[in-house]
Design a protein around this motif. Structure first.
Motif, PDB file in Angstrom:
ATOM      1  N   HIS A 292     -12.544   7.245  -5.601  1.00  0.00           N
ATOM      2  CA  HIS A 292     -11.911   7.642  -6.863  1.00  0.00           C
ATOM      3  C   HIS A 292     -10.738   6.699  -7.137  1.00  0.00           C
ATOM      4  O   HIS A 292      -9.663   6.844  -6.562  1.00  0.00           O
ATOM      5  CB  HIS A 292     -11.424   9.087  -6.785  1.00  0.00           C
ATOM      6  CG  HIS A 292     -12.509  10.063  -6.414  1.00  0.00           C
ATOM      7  ND1 HIS A 292     -13.376  10.596  -7.343  1.00  0.00           N
ATOM      8  CD2 HIS A 292     -12.880  10.572  -5.206  1.00  0.00           C
ATOM      9  CE1 HIS A 292     -14.229  11.405  -6.730  1.00  0.00           C
ATOM     10  NE2 HIS A 292     -13.945  11.407  -5.438  1.00  0.00           N
ATOM     11  N   ALA A 293     -10.974   5.737  -8.018  1.00  0.00           N
ATOM     12  CA  ALA A 293      -9.997   4.672  -8.242  1.00  0.00           C
ATOM     13  C   ALA A 293      -8.645   5.207  -8.706  1.00  0.00           C
ATOM     14  O   ALA A 293      -7.596   4.753  -8.241  1.00  0.00           O
ATOM     15  CB  ALA A 293     -10.540   3.671  -9.263  1.00  0.00           C
ATOM     16  N   VAL A 294      -8.653   6.181  -9.615  1.00  0.00           N
ATOM     17  CA  VAL A 294      -7.389   6.694 -10.155  1.00  0.00           C
ATOM     18  C   VAL A 294      -6.587   7.406  -9.070  1.00  0.00           C
ATOM     19  O   VAL A 294      -5.386   7.174  -8.901  1.00  0.00           O
ATOM     20  CB  VAL A 294      -7.649   7.645 -11.343  1.00  0.00           C
ATOM     21  CG1 VAL A 294      -6.335   8.271 -11.816  1.00  0.00           C
ATOM     22  CG2 VAL A 294      -8.310   6.889 -12.492  1.00  0.00           C
ATOM     23  N   GLY A 295      -7.252   8.282  -8.316  1.00  0.00           N
ATOM     24  CA  GLY A 295      -6.561   8.996  -7.249  1.00  0.00           C
ATOM     25  C   GLY A 295      -6.046   8.058  -6.178  1.00  0.00           C
ATOM     26  O   GLY A 295      -4.921   8.206  -5.684  1.00  0.00           O
ATOM     27  N   LEU A 296      -6.864   7.070  -5.818  1.00  0.00           N
ATOM     28  CA  LEU A 296      -6.449   6.087  -4.822  1.00  0.00           C
ATOM     29  C   LEU A 296      -5.221   5.324  -5.297  1.00  0.00           C
ATOM     30  O   LEU A 296      -4.262   5.118  -4.543  1.00  0.00           O
ATOM     31  CB  LEU A 296      -7.600   5.116  -4.556  1.00  0.00           C
ATOM     32  CG  LEU A 296      -7.376   4.049  -3.481  1.00  0.00           C
ATOM     33  CD1 LEU A 296      -7.237   4.689  -2.109  1.00  0.00           C
ATOM     34  CD2 LEU A 296      -8.531   3.048  -3.485  1.00  0.00           C
ATOM     35  N   ALA A 297      -5.234   4.929  -6.576  1.00  0.00           N
ATOM     36  CA  ALA A 297      -4.104   4.180  -7.136  1.00  0.00           C
ATOM     37  C   ALA A 297      -2.834   5.024  -7.147  1.00  0.00           C
ATOM     38  O   ALA A 297      -1.744   4.533  -6.830  1.00  0.00           O
ATOM     39  CB  ALA A 297      -4.441   3.712  -8.550  1.00  0.00           C
ATOM     40  N   LEU A 298      -2.959   6.305  -7.491  1.00  0.00           N
ATOM     41  CA  LEU A 298      -1.781   7.177  -7.558  1.00  0.00           C
ATOM     42  C   LEU A 298      -1.121   7.323  -6.190  1.00  0.00           C
ATOM     43  O   LEU A 298       0.104   7.234  -6.066  1.00  0.00           O
ATOM     44  CB  LEU A 298      -2.173   8.549  -8.111  1.00  0.00           C
ATOM     45  CG  LEU A 298      -2.476   8.614  -9.613  1.00  0.00           C
ATOM     46  CD1 LEU A 298      -2.956  10.004 -10.004  1.00  0.00           C
ATOM     47  CD2 LEU A 298      -1.242   8.238 -10.426  1.00  0.00           C
ATOM     48  N   PHE A 299      -1.925   7.540  -5.155  1.00  0.00           N
ATOM     49  CA  PHE A 299      -1.342   7.706  -3.826  1.00  0.00           C
ATOM     50  C   PHE A 299      -0.856   6.379  -3.255  1.00  0.00           C
ATOM     51  O   PHE A 299       0.081   6.350  -2.459  1.00  0.00           O
ATOM     52  CB  PHE A 299      -2.337   8.381  -2.877  1.00  0.00           C
ATOM     53  CG  PHE A 299      -2.363   9.871  -3.022  1.00  0.00           C
ATOM     54  CD1 PHE A 299      -1.360  10.652  -2.466  1.00  0.00           C
ATOM     55  CD2 PHE A 299      -3.369  10.497  -3.741  1.00  0.00           C
ATOM     56  CE1 PHE A 299      -1.361  12.028  -2.608  1.00  0.00           C
ATOM     57  CE2 PHE A 299      -3.386  11.873  -3.893  1.00  0.00           C
ATOM     58  CZ  PHE A 299      -2.377  12.643  -3.328  1.00  0.00           C
ATOM     59  N   PHE A 300      -1.478   5.270  -3.663  1.00  0.00           N
ATOM     60  CA  PHE A 300      -0.996   3.955  -3.248  1.00  0.00           C
ATOM     61  C   PHE A 300       0.405   3.712  -3.807  1.00  0.00           C
ATOM     62  O   PHE A 300       1.291   3.193  -3.118  1.00  0.00           O
ATOM     63  CB  PHE A 300      -1.957   2.871  -3.741  1.00  0.00           C
ATOM     64  CG  PHE A 300      -1.559   1.473  -3.341  1.00  0.00           C
ATOM     65  CD1 PHE A 300      -1.820   1.006  -2.061  1.00  0.00           C
ATOM     66  CD2 PHE A 300      -0.923   0.628  -4.238  1.00  0.00           C
ATOM     67  CE1 PHE A 300      -1.453  -0.278  -1.682  1.00  0.00           C
ATOM     68  CE2 PHE A 300      -0.555  -0.656  -3.872  1.00  0.00           C
ATOM     69  CZ  PHE A 300      -0.823  -1.108  -2.590  1.00  0.00           C
TER      70      PHE A 300
END
Length: 412
Positions: free
Chosen positions: A110-118
């Motif tokens: 999940h690109a969006v979720g991954l980006a948010l936690f990154f």
């Protein structure tokens, strides 16, 4: 003799200034924190690209994380000084970073979720860095120049993590993504546990109005020049920090040599941090050391723009010991002299937030776009331009300090 302490000529160490156990806890904390960061600097961008994120988009993510790191250190430092619960807050920041890696492991598809936690990870990492620095400086009392002797364990951890990641070519191993997230989780969790062994610290008198005191100190022209210099100097490291492996690959340099380059950088950084205690203990050396650092930084990036031979690339990055290691020790010493002891962690928050956070956002954002739309040489030249701005700001800072009456000087 306390662990790793060096008696300096003209400096009388006080008994109990910092205990052996405290030094061991701080040393391990730095090692754990920067070991995880060492893994990340080599492999995070390649992993993002493997997941379909281009260099420009990765630069945006790094920039977003750095922008969050502008606010993060200031908030962490402010509340640590206000509540005087720095050790507990350090545990929260370590554990938050650990949980972010678990969440990213769960959200790989999940690109969006991954980006948010990154990006959120930057908030917790910035808290860990500012709090461990602030607590160490409190423990050192008036011996701020000894900071580098303990901070060097962070450099060793960073080098080991980066070298391990690069030499095993983990980016090519399908299981590495899982290994990376779990290794990072374990490292940050170990840091959380280590803080339990930190001896209790004496409470300092509370500052009545922290924000007003900070505004008064940071509003002076010399300190503004100092902040601009730090922002520009760290912005000049944006390509190295976020895209070293990518830039090397575009010039035909393998990931293995990136590992050698990081090791060269860390060995040099360790030596410079160790030497900083002696170099910065003498007042007359402080400004000449600064100008040496800034001149070497400009040379490093301009030379990097033309390097395609692997071993030249390696020794050029060895200059990191001067351009970051010695510079960081220098900057920490200046902020420790500007801010009173009861604002020690707030001071580190401004150094890491306004300085490194904003500088990192500028440097990584611009270098990522240049790598995608221009050339590697153009990106390195942009880093040299940032370093030139730092040199101008540093010169103004020096002149303003020289023309300030001695009784009104905030710094050396």
């Amino acid at each position: 003799m306390p662990w790793v302490s060096i008696p300096l000529k003209g400096h009388r160490m006080q008994n109990g200034e910092i205990t052996t156990r405290s030094q061991m806890v701080f040393g391990f904390g730095y090692f754990a924190l920067y070991f995880a960061l060492g893994l990340e600097i080599v492999i995070a961008t390649p992993i993002l690209q493997t997941l379909g994120i281009g260099a420009g988009e990765a630069g945006t993510l790094w920039a977003g994380r750095s922008l969050l790191s502008v606010l993060g250190p200031v908030v962490w430092g402010y509340y640590a000084d206000k509540t005087q619960k720095g050790p507990r807050m350090l545990q929260v920041s370590f554990f938050g970073a650990a949980l972010c890696h678990l969440c990213m492991w769960q959200l790989q598809g999940h690109a969006v979720g991954l980006a948010l936690f990154f990006i959120l990870l930057g908030f917790f990492i910035s808290g860990s860095v500012v709090l461990v620095d602030g607590l160490l400086l409190k423990s050192l009392g008036n011996a701020h120049h000894r900071y580098g002797q303990i901070r060097l364990f962070g450099g060793l951890g960073f080098g080991l993590g980066a070298f391990w990641a690069s030499q095993t070519e983990l980016a090519l191993v399908s299981e590495f993504v899982q290994s990376f997230f779990f290794a990072s989780f374990g490292t940050y969790f170990a840091g959380t546990l280590a803080v339990f062994f930190l001896p209790a610290m004496a409470l300092l008198p509370r500052e009545q109005n922290i924000l007003r005191s900070v505004a008064r100190l940071c509003g002076s022209l010399p300190v503004l020049c100092l902040l601009i210099m730090i922002i520009a100097q760290w912005a000049s490291h944006g390509l190295y920090t976020g895209f070293l492996a990518v830039a090397a690959s575009k010039n035909g340099i393998s990931l293995a040599f990136v590992g050698y380059a990081v090791v060269a950088a860390i060995v040099a950084e360790t030596l410079c941090l160790f030497a900083s205690a002696r170099l910065l203990a003498v007042k007359a050396r402080v400004m000449p050391v600064l100008f040496l650092i800034l001149a070497v930084t400009i040379f490093r990036w301009l030379f990097s723009a033309s390097v395609t031979e692997p071993w030249r690339f390696v020794w050029t990055q060895g200059l990191h010991g001067i351009t970051f290691g010695l510079f960081h020790a220098w900057a920490v010493l200046q902020f420790a002299k500007i801010f009173p002891a009861q604002l020690r962690q707030t001071a580190q928050g401004w150094l890491l937030g306004a300085g490194y956070g904003l500088g990192g956002a500028l440097g990584m954002g611009i270098s990522g776009r240049l790598l995608e739309n221009a050339s590697v040489a153009s990106a390195w030249q942009a880093m040299a331009a940032f370093a030139a701005v730092a040199l101008v700001a540093g010169t103004l800072f020096s002149l303003l300090q020289r023309n300030t009456p001695s009784k009104e000087k905030a710094l050396v």
